[in-house]
Design a protein around this motif. Sequence first.
Motif, PDB file in Angstrom:
ATOM      1  N   GLN A  19      50.697  40.777  36.289  1.00  0.00           N
ATOM      2  CA  GLN A  19      50.850  38.914  36.003  1.00  0.00           C
ATOM      3  C   GLN A  19      51.544  38.128  34.785  1.00  0.00           C
ATOM      4  O   GLN A  19      50.706  39.138  33.526  1.00  0.00           O
ATOM      5  CB  GLN A  19      49.622  38.417  36.442  1.00  0.00           C
ATOM      6  CG  GLN A  19      49.115  38.763  37.880  1.00  0.00           C
ATOM      7  CD  GLN A  19      48.132  37.912  38.298  1.00  0.00           C
ATOM      8  OE1 GLN A  19      47.275  37.538  36.592  1.00  0.00           O
ATOM      9  NE2 GLN A  19      47.749  37.819  38.737  1.00  0.00           N
ATOM     10  N   THR A  20      51.947  37.533  34.010  1.00  0.00           N
ATOM     11  CA  THR A  20      52.201  37.194  32.571  1.00  0.00           C
ATOM     12  C   THR A  20      50.760  37.134  32.162  1.00  0.00           C
ATOM     13  O   THR A  20      49.579  36.680  32.891  1.00  0.00           O
ATOM     14  CB  THR A  20      53.237  35.816  33.104  1.00  0.00           C
ATOM     15  OG1 THR A  20      52.178  34.897  33.769  1.00  0.00           O
ATOM     16  CG2 THR A  20      54.734  35.699  33.320  1.00  0.00           C
TER      17      THR A  20
ATOM     18  N   THR B 189      47.913  43.606  35.140  1.00  0.00           N
ATOM     19  CA  THR B 189      48.103  43.247  36.126  1.00  0.00           C
ATOM     20  C   THR B 189      48.987  42.682  37.277  1.00  0.00           C
ATOM     21  O   THR B 189      48.307  42.336  38.472  1.00  0.00           O
ATOM     22  CB  THR B 189      46.727  42.359  35.993  1.00  0.00           C
ATOM     23  OG1 THR B 189      47.585  40.584  35.318  1.00  0.00           O
ATOM     24  CG2 THR B 189      45.937  42.069  35.378  1.00  0.00           C
TER      25      THR B 189
END
Length: 63
Positions: free
Chosen positions: A8-9, A6
């Motif tokens: 993201q983290t 994604t």
Amino acid sequence: MARPATGQTPVKTFRPPPALWKDVEEIAAAEGRKNSELIIEALHDLVRKKHRERPASSEETTT
């Protein structure tokens, strides 16, 4: 099959006491920020504080 990246983290979960979470929500709302932003800032502050409190290692002090 793994889920797609994604960008993201990774999500982390925890269970704060209800009264603490209420305070987080109130502060974040008052500052116009997301709860997660407030928590990340608080974690950064805690980690910096703990790093400052660590005694110097013997290697650093003997040079």
